[in-house]
Design an enzyme around this catalytic site. Sequence first.
Site, PDB file in Angstrom:
ATOM      1  N   GLU A 174     -10.143 -18.736  12.643  1.00  0.00           N
ATOM      2  CA  GLU A 174     -10.301 -19.090  14.056  1.00  0.00           C
ATOM      3  C   GLU A 174      -9.389 -18.232  14.936  1.00  0.00           C
ATOM      4  O   GLU A 174      -9.814 -17.701  15.966  1.00  0.00           O
ATOM      5  CB  GLU A 174      -9.999 -20.573  14.259  1.00  0.00           C
ATOM      6  CG  GLU A 174      -9.930 -21.025  15.705  1.00  0.00           C
ATOM      7  CD  GLU A 174      -8.759 -21.946  15.979  1.00  0.00           C
ATOM      8  OE1 GLU A 174      -8.001 -21.678  16.932  1.00  0.00           O
ATOM      9  OE2 GLU A 174      -8.590 -22.940  15.231  1.00  0.00           O
ATOM     10  N   HIS A 175      -8.121 -18.097  14.522  1.00  0.00           N
ATOM     11  CA  HIS A 175      -7.176 -17.276  15.281  1.00  0.00           C
ATOM     12  C   HIS A 175      -7.650 -15.827  15.374  1.00  0.00           C
ATOM     13  O   HIS A 175      -7.626 -15.215  16.449  1.00  0.00           O
ATOM     14  CB  HIS A 175      -5.807 -17.302  14.598  1.00  0.00           C
ATOM     15  CG  HIS A 175      -4.945 -18.439  15.016  1.00  0.00           C
ATOM     16  ND1 HIS A 175      -3.666 -18.281  15.503  1.00  0.00           N
ATOM     17  CD2 HIS A 175      -5.174 -19.782  15.032  1.00  0.00           C
ATOM     18  CE1 HIS A 175      -3.147 -19.464  15.786  1.00  0.00           C
ATOM     19  NE2 HIS A 175      -4.041 -20.387  15.504  1.00  0.00           N
ATOM     20  N   GLU A 228       3.827 -21.824  13.523  1.00  0.00           N
ATOM     21  CA  GLU A 228       3.053 -23.012  13.902  1.00  0.00           C
ATOM     22  C   GLU A 228       3.172 -24.089  12.822  1.00  0.00           C
ATOM     23  O   GLU A 228       3.326 -25.269  13.127  1.00  0.00           O
ATOM     24  CB  GLU A 228       1.585 -22.620  14.106  1.00  0.00           C
ATOM     25  CG  GLU A 228       0.706 -23.758  14.592  1.00  0.00           C
ATOM     26  CD  GLU A 228      -0.731 -23.304  14.840  1.00  0.00           C
ATOM     27  OE1 GLU A 228      -1.618 -24.178  14.841  1.00  0.00           O
ATOM     28  OE2 GLU A 228      -0.966 -22.094  15.033  1.00  0.00           O
TER      29      GLU A 228
END
Length: 432
Positions: A70-71, A142
């Site tokens: 996704e990133h 993260e």
Amino acid sequence: MKKIFYPSIKETLYTGILDNGLEVTLLPKPDFHKTYGLFTTNYGSIDNEFVPLGQEDFTKVPDGIAHFLEHKLFEKEDEDVFQKFGRQGASSNAFTSFTRTSYLFSSTDNTLQNIQTLLDFVQDPYFTDESVNKEKGIIAQEIRMYQDDPNWRLYFGILNNLYPKHPLHIDIAGTEESITHITAEDLYLCYNTFYHPSNMNLFIVGNLEPEQLMTFIIENQAQKEFVPSQPIKRRFPVETPKEIIKEDRIELSVSRPKAIVGLKGLDTLPEDGFELLKYQTSLQLLLHLLFSDTSASYLEMYNDGLIDDSFSYEFTLDRSFHFADFSTDTNEPERFANQMINLILKSKDSPELTERNLNLAKRKMMGKHLQSLDSLEYIANQFSSMKFGETTLFDFAEVIDSIELKDVLEAQENFVRPDGLSRFFIYPKERA
């Protein structure tokens, strides 16, 4: 294109499946200035063991790869997608869950241009070993951030108890160790398998003309080539109730203890979409009757000082899993857990389960649902997560209306089992 009118909520939905398998759903909202688009693939963090497109054998990929992918999709060779959306007057974002990955935009103008950008950037992957290695440090930060979040640790603590083998218990972003093994080749393998149009859906809601927009989307997709699709084969570990970890605990830097009780459901669920949504909604109503802030059980625990305003409960149902969790900050975590388990096991005989109380709860749920339909974001996000076969978010009012007390009691009978219970605690770390 199929047109579906829902008289109870006065909404008209336009749907179609394109030649490449992409499912498109359009909801005109002529009174809105904004348009919201959501492009979703049926692929999430738990899908780490599967048969790649064009192959015959199962392969296992590193944990966290769906989130990593996704990133990386936002990064192209010659541009930044966020900046492109910004120049077109739109905001954009994406998120990965256990079972889905979604890409979105919101704008008040340049609608066709933004839809084209959404489709094009998701369907044009660009990964290199250099950019992948650079991203590992960002995602590791993260992961560390979430590991420092006590509520996140509490939630995944109970998931680890309930699903010790299933990848559901693994952080959506993976672990610092697992992401070090991700390569550009891995990303392409997952992308080619799960980002095929036949495994995706596009939902657009807002000020739009459906016929014109569907034609525009069809033309966009016709310009691209995709290999023939094949059914996606996923594999998950087989778990039995005996493997549930009944209790576990950790110490963190918290001021008060935290406690959570989890209840894992059986794998046997209704196959019919309407009945499955009805089962989910019946259990949500059950939990509301038993533990909402107006229930006798809640008030008793609150007045006794056993729980405070941090108390919450949630029911989650998705492909390959469903469970409920109940958590709070409390000075007496063990007593809270014992009390909750006792209330859950005796819930069928609760005096809260009456026709009158159920009707009140249904009216409250219906009102909240109808009010939420004024939010384009809510509609788009919930449509994807509440799609059970042909039954969708727009059938929810009918589902709520159909539920009787016997349905709630039957759902309770199927869901509540002593061998499905577990508890997890976080205690303050002792100071040296």
